[in-house]
Design a protein around this motif. Structure first.
Motif, mmCIF file in Angstrom:
data_model
loop_
_atom_site.group_PDB
_atom_site.id
_atom_site.type_symbol
_atom_site.label_atom_id
_atom_site.label_comp_id
_atom_site.label_asym_id
_atom_site.label_seq_id
_atom_site.Cartn_x
_atom_site.Cartn_y
_atom_site.Cartn_z
ATOM 1 N N PHE A 1 0.829 -1.209 0.000
ATOM 2 C CA PHE A 1 0.000 0.000 0.000
ATOM 3 C C PHE A 1 0.864 1.260 0.000
ATOM 4 N N ILE A 2 0.528 2.198 -0.869
ATOM 5 C CA ILE A 2 1.234 3.483 -0.937
ATOM 6 C C ILE A 2 0.261 4.585 -0.524
ATOM 7 N N PRO A 3 0.499 5.235 0.609
ATOM 8 C CA PRO A 3 -0.391 6.321 1.010
ATOM 9 C C PRO A 3 -0.250 7.506 0.048
ATOM 10 N N GLY A 4 -1.373 7.957 -0.488
ATOM 11 C CA GLY A 4 -1.310 9.019 -1.489
ATOM 12 C C GLY A 4 -2.410 10.052 -1.350
ATOM 13 N N VAL A 5 -2.385 11.002 -2.281
ATOM 14 C CA VAL A 5 -3.376 12.064 -2.330
ATOM 15 C C VAL A 5 -3.329 12.627 -3.745
ATOM 16 N N GLU A 6 -4.407 13.247 -4.190
ATOM 17 C CA GLU A 6 -4.407 13.925 -5.486
ATOM 18 C C GLU A 6 -4.857 15.354 -5.258
ATOM 19 N N ILE A 7 -3.937 16.277 -5.465
ATOM 20 C CA ILE A 7 -4.197 17.672 -5.099
ATOM 21 C C ILE A 7 -4.667 18.477 -6.314
ATOM 22 N N SER A 8 -5.763 19.213 -6.122
ATOM 23 C CA SER A 8 -6.301 20.077 -7.178
ATOM 24 C C SER A 8 -5.483 21.353 -7.234
ATOM 25 N N VAL A 9 -5.038 21.695 -8.451
ATOM 26 C CA VAL A 9 -4.130 22.835 -8.635
ATOM 27 C C VAL A 9 -4.639 23.712 -9.773
ATOM 28 N N THR A 10 -4.505 25.011 -9.596
ATOM 29 C CA THR A 10 -4.743 25.927 -10.705
ATOM 30 C C THR A 10 -3.395 26.393 -11.220
ATOM 31 N N TRP A 11 -3.122 26.083 -12.468
ATOM 32 C CA TRP A 11 -1.874 26.506 -13.100
ATOM 33 C C TRP A 11 -2.242 27.323 -14.339
ATOM 34 N N GLN A 12 -1.832 28.586 -14.343
ATOM 35 C CA GLN A 12 -2.300 29.522 -15.376
ATOM 36 C C GLN A 12 -3.825 29.437 -15.412
ATOM 37 N N THR A 13 -4.414 29.147 -16.581
ATOM 38 C CA THR A 13 -5.878 29.071 -16.621
ATOM 39 C C THR A 13 -6.384 27.643 -16.462
ATOM 40 N N HIS A 14 -5.477 26.699 -16.189
ATOM 41 C CA HIS A 14 -5.844 25.288 -16.207
ATOM 42 C C HIS A 14 -6.013 24.690 -14.823
ATOM 43 N N THR A 15 -6.986 23.783 -14.694
ATOM 44 C CA THR A 15 -7.055 22.941 -13.499
ATOM 45 C C THR A 15 -6.279 21.681 -13.801
ATOM 46 N N ILE A 16 -5.286 21.400 -12.966
ATOM 47 C CA ILE A 16 -4.511 20.176 -13.142
ATOM 48 C C ILE A 16 -4.473 19.426 -11.808
ATOM 49 N N HIS A 17 -4.084 18.169 -11.872
ATOM 50 C CA HIS A 17 -4.034 17.363 -10.651
ATOM 51 C C HIS A 17 -2.614 16.879 -10.405
ATOM 52 N N ILE A 18 -2.161 17.031 -9.163
ATOM 53 C CA ILE A 18 -0.844 16.555 -8.781
ATOM 54 C C ILE A 18 -1.027 15.439 -7.757
ATOM 55 N N VAL A 19 -0.560 14.260 -8.118
ATOM 56 C CA VAL A 19 -0.641 13.124 -7.201
ATOM 57 C C VAL A 19 0.588 13.128 -6.300
ATOM 58 N N GLY A 20 0.358 12.903 -5.020
ATOM 59 C CA GLY A 20 1.457 12.719 -4.078
ATOM 60 C C GLY A 20 1.507 11.255 -3.670
ATOM 61 N N LEU A 21 2.660 10.637 -3.822
ATOM 62 C CA LEU A 21 2.816 9.221 -3.450
ATOM 63 C C LEU A 21 3.773 9.094 -2.278
ATOM 64 N N GLY A 22 3.447 8.207 -1.341
ATOM 65 C CA GLY A 22 4.344 7.961 -0.222
ATOM 66 C C GLY A 22 4.354 9.084 0.802
ATOM 67 N N ILE A 23 3.232 9.752 0.939
ATOM 68 C CA ILE A 23 3.140 10.882 1.869
ATOM 69 C C ILE A 23 2.899 10.411 3.313
ATOM 70 N N ASP A 24 3.352 11.240 4.241
ATOM 71 C CA ASP A 24 2.966 11.086 5.642
ATOM 72 C C ASP A 24 1.749 11.986 5.851
ATOM 73 N N PRO A 25 0.546 11.382 6.022
ATOM 74 C CA PRO A 25 -0.673 12.192 6.065
ATOM 75 C C PRO A 25 -0.810 13.045 7.322
ATOM 76 N N SER A 26 0.105 12.878 8.272
ATOM 77 C CA SER A 26 -0.008 13.693 9.483
ATOM 78 C C SER A 26 0.882 14.941 9.417
ATOM 79 N N GLU A 27 1.622 15.116 8.331
ATOM 80 C CA GLU A 27 2.538 16.250 8.237
ATOM 81 C C GLU A 27 1.735 17.556 8.136
ATOM 82 N N ARG A 28 2.150 18.569 8.930
ATOM 83 C CA ARG A 28 1.292 19.746 9.097
ATOM 84 C C ARG A 28 1.085 20.613 7.863
#
Ligand code: AMP
Ligand code: MN
Length: 274
Positions: A52-79
């Protein structure tokens, strides 16, 4: 993969169970802007001896575009990460109200309650929840049609929204010990020059990989992004972007392997515990 913590339909443990059933070697739960499903998914993955790889997919606005950045192997408790994600989630409610108002203007009422009915996590109402309701009510045949007619960018039910900045999203992922991946680049409607600019900037702020194999990439998309990965010295990722069995073209584990010339994002990572 997505669970009902964001806009998937299965509970986190059921996602892990499906991954096990599909005999995948490793999978990441990457819910949109929320990590509250990771613990349950991890527990179930462990029971089934799936990596299991703890992850997240973050919604990002870049210029006029909505893009998604996946984070893999994150520590979900990091502030930094938890605070960043909380700030993104806090704007989803107001956005949902605006989407509902736009649909009301088109004569389609009751969509906010309708969408809420499909959302297991009340702080994570997204367009997919509206879409499921609209399909159920007969306003469109399927996901593609409902985004094409109502919810996609520039369509009458679309609400422009400011998500996180690219450097913030990548920064939160890195602060949490994870690797940042540009998700499904083939879905972004941008010129090649803009894509190059995005990849350059993504790499510069600490992005590590680009999704090459994913369910909504055509064969040509995969070739193109494999080439971009080489050009920008980025690693490559592969993921089903699974939401629901009746909405997915492929089940977890069914996609083709990464081209062998590319370095997988998961190779020799401190966060990968096989
Ligand atoms: P949201 O974060 O609320 O804007 O919802 C984004 C989600 O909607 C994505 O992760 C996709 O699952 C889904 N989505 C966006 N565009 C489309 C599309 N054109 N066709 C089907 N699903 C889409
Ligand atoms: Mn996505």
């Amino acid at each position: 993969m997505h669970s009902n913590v964001s806009d998937g339909v299965l509970a986190p443990a059921a996602v892990a169970q499906l991954a096990a059933q599909q005999q995948v070697t490793a999978f990441a739960l990457t819910d949109h802007d929320d990590t509250s499903g990771l613990e349950a998914a991890q527990r179930c993955a462990r029971e089934h001896a799936v990596c299991f790889i703890p992850g997240v997919e973050i919604s990002v606005t870049w210029q006029t575009h909505t893009i998604h950045i996946v984070g893999l192997g994150i520590d979900p408790s990091e502030r930094q990460l938890t605070q960043g994600l909380a700030s993104i989630r806090s704007s989803r409610d107001a956005r949902a109200e605006r989407i509902a108002r736009k649909l009301t203007d088109l004569g389609i009422t009751g969509t906010l309650d309708g969408a809420r009915g499909y959302a297991a996590n009340p702080s994570m109402i997204g367009r997919t929840h509206f879409a499921r309701h609209l399909i159920k009510q007969g306003h469109a045949r399927d996901m593609n049609a409902v985004f094409d007619r109502y919810l996609g960018q520039g369509k009458p039910g679309y609400v422009a929204h400011q998500w996180a900045a690219l450097n913030d999203a990548v920064g939160w992922i890195r602060a949490a010990g994870g690797s940042a991946v540009l998700a499904h680049p083939g879905r972004y409607r941008m010129e090649r020059s803009a894509m190059r600019e995005l990849l350059r900037e993504f790499k510069q702020v600490g992005g590590e990989a680009v999704e090459v194999i994913t369910s909504n990439h055509s064969y040509n998309d995969s070739q193109l992004y494999a080439n971009y990965a080489r050009e920008f010295a980025l690693r490559a990722s592969r993921g089903s972007d699974f939401h629901a069995e009746d909405e997915s073209r492929s089940l977890p584990g069914d996609l083709p392997a990464l081209p062998s010339a590319l370095t997988p994002v998961w190779r020799e990572q401190p966060w990968l515990k096989l």
